[in-house]
Design an enzyme around this catalytic site. Structure first.
Site, mmCIF file in Angstrom:
data_model
loop_
_atom_site.group_PDB
_atom_site.id
_atom_site.type_symbol
_atom_site.label_atom_id
_atom_site.label_comp_id
_atom_site.label_asym_id
_atom_site.label_seq_id
_atom_site.Cartn_x
_atom_site.Cartn_y
_atom_site.Cartn_z
ATOM 1 N N CYS A 120 -0.490 4.054 2.185
ATOM 2 C CA CYS A 120 -0.280 3.825 3.614
ATOM 3 C C CYS A 120 1.158 4.104 4.020
ATOM 4 O O CYS A 120 1.420 4.727 5.056
ATOM 5 C CB CYS A 120 -0.614 2.371 3.976
ATOM 6 N N ASP A 121 2.119 3.624 3.238
ATOM 7 C CA ASP A 121 3.515 3.587 3.677
ATOM 8 C C ASP A 121 4.469 4.461 2.879
ATOM 9 O O ASP A 121 5.645 4.574 3.242
ATOM 10 C CB ASP A 121 4.023 2.137 3.638
ATOM 11 N N CYS B 3 0.840 -1.202 0.000
ATOM 12 C CA CYS B 3 0.000 0.000 0.000
ATOM 13 C C CYS B 3 0.873 1.250 0.000
ATOM 14 O O CYS B 3 1.404 1.649 1.048
ATOM 15 C CB CYS B 3 -0.925 0.005 1.215
#
Length: 310
Positions: free
Chosen positions: A137-138, A134
């Protein structure tokens, strides 16, 4: 046969939020946590984009907080999985892995989706230490660093473009001699200065002492001109798709070609009255914890309104 007013299947942000709302509405929710308590979010480390935590929060801690909050408001949280589901008529008949029979007036499906991986042992070794599925997300953790994105479809191009705004350099590792993405996405990544596309290339391993430091690659695998080489990277992002965890409901609920549950517009209602779907199991587009939590709230509210009409 245990009679349940609201059965929630799954324990990620969608499932726990549904349990919080359903508990506060006195729907006596019963939640089965499934094989991965806390859901896919627990495969990452620090979550920095969930509202309310300006310094970020450990993903497992966030899920523990949600679980405890659901318990405070009366949710019956159970370990284990639902292994059989007959949604042909209400009340719905379900069975857990221990053989316990459940009769549910309503069901909220929050079983999530699983990211597809290449199947390399190194992916598991470095998960949370440079391997991610992701970028949204990261990606923040890789500002001004070098990363690689595996995949050649629209998702891979979108992830690469997102990362290109953060990272110093982005490699796209594409096993085919072309990108499968739409023309507009192909144009964007090929014209982006800090994206380099490695065509005809497969990843065969990762390396690094305290996290990912590089990838072992092979170009023209299995051909006469096969070439092995390494690239130095700090992050390795998988973008080869997600598999919704919907096998239990196939043939019963309307799904798209990839197996994601189809819900009604601006609703979590499925093709069967009394069955609702929240989170990634019905979301092939966003796949974010905060979005899943929002649809979990929607599902519980819709369950309450559904039951009030009976």
């Amino acid at each position: 046969m245990e009679k349940v007013k609201t059965l929630i299947i799954g324990s990620g942000p969608a499932g726990y939020t549904a349990a919080i709302y359903a508990g506060r509405a006195n729907l006596q929710p019963v939640l089965y946590s499934g094989l991965q308590p806390g859901g896919q979010l627990t495969t990452t480390t620090i979550v920095e984009n969930f509202p309310g935590f300006h310094e970020g929060i450990d993903a497992n801690q966030l899920m523990t907080e949600m679980r405890q909050q659901a318990e405070v408001y009366g949710a019956d949280l159970r370990d284990g999985s639902i292994v059989k589901a007959d949604l042909s008529c209400r009340p719905f008949h379900l069975e857990d892995e221990r053989g316990n029979q459940i009769e549910a007036e309503t069901v909220i499906i929050a079983t999530g989706a699983s990211a597809k991986y290449l199947g390399l042992p190194d992916e598991e070794k470095y998960r949370g230490q440079g391997v991610s599925a992701c970028a949204t997300c990261d990606g923040f953790f890789y500002r001004k660093r070098v990363v690689a994105v595996v995949g050649g479809g629209d998702t891979a191009c979108e992830e690469a473009m997102y990362l290109s705004g953060l990272a110093k350099k982005v490699y796209m590792i594409v096993r085919k001699p072309y990108l499968r993405a739409a023309e507009i996405m192909r144009k964007r990544v090929t014209e982006k200065d800090n994206i380099e596309i490695l065509y005809n290339t497969n990843t065969v391993g990762l390396f690094g002492e305290n996290g990912v430091e590089g990838a072992h690659l092979v170009r023209f695998k299995g051909e006469e001109n096969e070439e092995n080489f390494d690239v130095a990277i700090d992050g390795f992002f998988l973008a080869i798709g997600h598999t919704p965890n919907t096998d239990l409901f196939k043939g019963q609920l309307d799904m798209d070609e990839h197996g994601f549950i189809i819900t009604q517009p601006k609703s979590t209602a499925t093709s069967i009255e009394g069955v609702f779907a929240a989170g990634d199991v019905a979301d092939p587009t966003y796949r974010q914890g905060v979005v899943a939590a929002g649809t979990g709230a929607m599902a519980a509210i819709e369950v309450d309104r559904f039951l009030q009409k009976l």
